[in-house]
Design a protein around this motif. Structure first.
Motif, mmCIF file in Angstrom:
data_model
loop_
_atom_site.group_PDB
_atom_site.id
_atom_site.type_symbol
_atom_site.label_atom_id
_atom_site.label_comp_id
_atom_site.label_asym_id
_atom_site.label_seq_id
_atom_site.Cartn_x
_atom_site.Cartn_y
_atom_site.Cartn_z
ATOM 1 N N GLY A 1 -3.207 -10.230 -10.096
ATOM 2 C CA GLY A 1 -3.380 -9.618 -8.986
ATOM 3 C C GLY A 1 -2.711 -8.922 -7.909
ATOM 4 O O GLY A 1 -2.905 -8.284 -7.152
ATOM 5 N N GLY B 1 -0.014 -7.003 -8.501
ATOM 6 C CA GLY B 1 0.028 -5.395 -8.668
ATOM 7 C C GLY B 1 1.216 -5.317 -9.786
ATOM 8 O O GLY B 1 1.862 -4.397 -9.787
ATOM 9 N N LYS B 2 1.307 -6.365 -10.501
ATOM 10 C CA LYS B 2 2.403 -6.343 -11.658
ATOM 11 C C LYS B 2 2.252 -5.337 -12.594
ATOM 12 O O LYS B 2 3.134 -4.622 -12.875
ATOM 13 C CB LYS B 2 2.072 -7.826 -12.482
ATOM 14 N N THR B 3 1.114 -4.965 -13.095
ATOM 15 C CA THR B 3 0.825 -3.945 -14.180
ATOM 16 C C THR B 3 1.051 -2.567 -13.319
ATOM 17 O O THR B 3 1.632 -1.635 -14.130
ATOM 18 C CB THR B 3 -0.736 -4.062 -14.845
ATOM 19 N N THR B 4 0.377 -2.276 -12.384
ATOM 20 C CA THR B 4 0.634 -1.244 -11.551
ATOM 21 C C THR B 4 1.896 -0.939 -11.228
ATOM 22 O O THR B 4 2.529 0.320 -11.334
ATOM 23 C CB THR B 4 -0.074 -1.462 -10.067
ATOM 24 N N GLN C 1 -4.755 -1.006 -19.383
ATOM 25 C CA GLN C 1 -4.333 -0.341 -17.954
ATOM 26 C C GLN C 1 -3.023 0.065 -18.223
ATOM 27 O O GLN C 1 -2.426 1.324 -17.920
ATOM 28 C CB GLN C 1 -4.297 -1.463 -16.961
ATOM 29 N N LYS D 1 1.635 -3.821 -1.637
ATOM 30 C CA LYS D 1 0.747 -3.789 -0.690
ATOM 31 C C LYS D 1 1.128 -3.868 0.822
ATOM 32 O O LYS D 1 0.469 -4.291 1.823
ATOM 33 C CB LYS D 1 -0.396 -4.909 -1.027
ATOM 34 N N ASP E 1 1.333 -1.299 2.588
ATOM 35 C CA ASP E 1 0.485 -0.410 3.400
ATOM 36 C C ASP E 1 -0.525 -1.107 3.718
ATOM 37 O O ASP E 1 -1.319 -0.604 4.858
ATOM 38 C CB ASP E 1 -0.031 0.603 2.314
ATOM 39 N N GLY F 1 5.814 -1.371 -2.816
ATOM 40 C CA GLY F 1 4.431 -0.769 -3.004
ATOM 41 C C GLY F 1 3.735 -0.590 -1.820
ATOM 42 O O GLY F 1 3.660 -1.427 -0.940
ATOM 43 N N GLU G 1 -2.133 2.424 -3.965
ATOM 44 C CA GLU G 1 -2.329 2.313 -5.460
ATOM 45 C C GLU G 1 -1.990 3.632 -6.055
ATOM 46 O O GLU G 1 -2.097 3.419 -7.752
ATOM 47 C CB GLU G 1 -3.914 2.042 -5.402
HETATM 48 P P1 GDP Z 1 -1.656 -7.692 -11.795
HETATM 49 O O1 GDP Z 1 -3.161 -8.351 -12.031
HETATM 50 O O2 GDP Z 1 -0.536 -7.964 -11.385
HETATM 51 O O3 GDP Z 1 -1.182 -6.709 -13.101
HETATM 52 O O4 GDP Z 1 -2.406 -6.488 -10.883
HETATM 53 P P2 GDP Z 1 -2.853 -4.838 -10.878
HETATM 54 O O5 GDP Z 1 -1.706 -4.317 -11.158
HETATM 55 O O6 GDP Z 1 -3.886 -4.788 -11.678
HETATM 56 O O7 GDP Z 1 -2.882 -4.832 -9.291
HETATM 57 C C1 GDP Z 1 -4.094 -5.283 -8.971
HETATM 58 C C2 GDP Z 1 -4.600 -4.410 -7.731
HETATM 59 O O8 GDP Z 1 -3.928 -4.126 -6.646
HETATM 60 C C3 GDP Z 1 -5.026 -3.113 -8.304
HETATM 61 O O9 GDP Z 1 -6.353 -2.618 -7.589
HETATM 62 C C4 GDP Z 1 -3.802 -2.093 -7.646
HETATM 63 O O10 GDP Z 1 -4.524 -0.895 -7.632
HETATM 64 C C5 GDP Z 1 -3.547 -2.662 -6.435
HETATM 65 N N1 GDP Z 1 -2.070 -2.496 -6.013
HETATM 66 C C6 GDP Z 1 -1.087 -2.656 -6.725
HETATM 67 N N2 GDP Z 1 -0.141 -2.305 -5.866
HETATM 68 C C7 GDP Z 1 -0.402 -1.962 -4.572
HETATM 69 C C8 GDP Z 1 0.068 -1.353 -3.512
HETATM 70 O O11 GDP Z 1 1.320 -1.393 -3.243
HETATM 71 N N3 GDP Z 1 -0.732 -1.167 -2.439
HETATM 72 C C9 GDP Z 1 -2.077 -1.123 -2.618
HETATM 73 N N4 GDP Z 1 -2.719 -1.074 -1.717
HETATM 74 N N5 GDP Z 1 -2.673 -1.742 -3.806
HETATM 75 C C10 GDP Z 1 -1.912 -2.179 -4.641
#
Ligand code: GDP
Length: 305
Positions: free
Chosen positions: A116, A118-121, A152, A258, A260, A283, A286
């Motif tokens: 959650g 933002g690891k994968t993103t 993803q 996040k 932002d 980051g 999104e």
């Molecule tokens: P993971 O479970 O850690 O792999 O998390 P995800 O990569 O799936 O990201 C979780 C949520 O955070 C997604 O909706 C992303 O789009 C959002 N997200 C990731 N990085 C950022 C960021 O820098 N800014 C914002 N606003 N959202 C982000």
């Protein structure tokens, strides 16, 4: 970069603007210094760093004489920059090893953190940055516990032109990570980025799993970067998480996501102090282009607005 700065500035200026306004007050009485302290603590700068900064500001303001907005701005910029660590080495080791002791093989980057955050993103965005820079990348989808994570990551991979190595659902993360690096070596790519799982509810489980992923990957050679992804909006919780991860693996860099969506940019200072590891990437949204290298001076500019 200009766009990123603007986005950062939008959510961060309350810290710098607030501090500047307080420092410009005619009488800098104890109440004002307390407000300055509160402003810093609210922005997650952390207790120790807040104390240090306030002490330095008190001393410096005393000898300043006049307190024009330009004076105060320059002083605050200098002091915040010192706190952020302008000289820390923030280079990402993502270049392929050619010959030498390390042998001919890709750089290996593990991306770790709680789900959650933002690891994968971040893994996907980083792949994009590297490919745009002319590097070849293999992605390892070792987050086998979150059902959608591999899909993803693969979508990101297809978008940027990087192959994704994945395993069976709920399979062994370490074996996926191992295979990804093996594939990277076979294909002769520059960088292998491995997305890992981060379930924190059982700390021992995480320890075992992440430790194993690293050990297994190291059979191919040393890991070059272990990037810890932290959600900047989670404040003190994020710091607790950071500590847990740092006990399991040697973190080489922090990615703050996040930024932002929060005015708590002070977390940069507290997390670096806590782990003794620099923030290397931030980051700011999104979208695919919303990952930037962390630049201390630009960051402080954005804080002050
Ligand atoms: P993971 O479970 O850690 O792999 O998390 P995800 O990569 O799936 O990201 C979780 C949520 O955070 C997604 O909706 C992303 O789009 C959002 N997200 C990731 N990085 C950022 C960021 O820098 N800014 C914002 N606003 N959202 C982000």
């Amino acid at each position: 970069l200009v766009r990123l700065r603007a986005r950062l500035a939008r959510s961060q200026t309350s810290l710098g603007k607030g501090l500047l306004a307080l420092l410009a007050r005619e009488h800098l009485d104890e109440d004002t210094w307390e407000e300055i302290e509160d402003t810093l603590l609210t922005a997650d700068v952390g207790v120790a760093s807040t104390q240090e900064l306030v002490d330095r500001l008190r001393t410096r303001v005393k000898v300043l004489g006049t307190r024009t907005p330009a004076d105060l701005r320059a002083l605050l910029h200098e002091e915040l920059l010192t706190l952020v660590g302008p000289d820390l080495d923030r280079t990402l080791k993502t270049a392929r090893h050619t010959g030498g002791e390390a042998g001919d093989r890709p750089a290996v980057v593990l991306v770790v953190g709680v789900n959650g955050t933002g690891k994968t993103t971040t893994t996907g965005k980083l792949a994009r940055v590297l490919v745009a820079d002319g590097r070849s990348v293999v992605l390892g989808a070792a987050d086998t516990f979150r059902a959608a994570a591999a899909d993803q990551l693969q979508t990101w991979g297809e978008r940027v032109g990087a192959r994704t190595v994945r395993g069976p659902e709920a399979g062994d993360p370490a074996s996926v990570a191992f295979d990804a690096v093996k594939e990277g070596i076979a294909e002769g790519v520059d960088t292998v980025l491995v997305d890992t799982a981060g379930r924190l509810h059982t700390k021992t489980g995480l320890m075992d799993e992440l430790g194993k992923v690293k050990r297994v990957v190291e059979k191919h050679g040393p890991v070059d970067e272990v990037l810890l992804v932290l959600d900047a909006t989670t404040g003190q919780n994020g710091l607790v998480q950071a500590r847990v991860f740092a006990e399991v693996v040697d973190i080489t860099g922090i990615v703050l996501t996040k930024l932002d969506g929060t005015a708590k940019g002070g977390i940069v200072v507290s997390v670096q102090r806590e782990l003794g590891v620099p923030v290397k990437l931030i980051g700011l949204g999104e979208g695919p282009d919303d990952l930037a290298p962390f630049e201390p001076s630009a960051f402080v500019d954005a804080l002050i607005g």
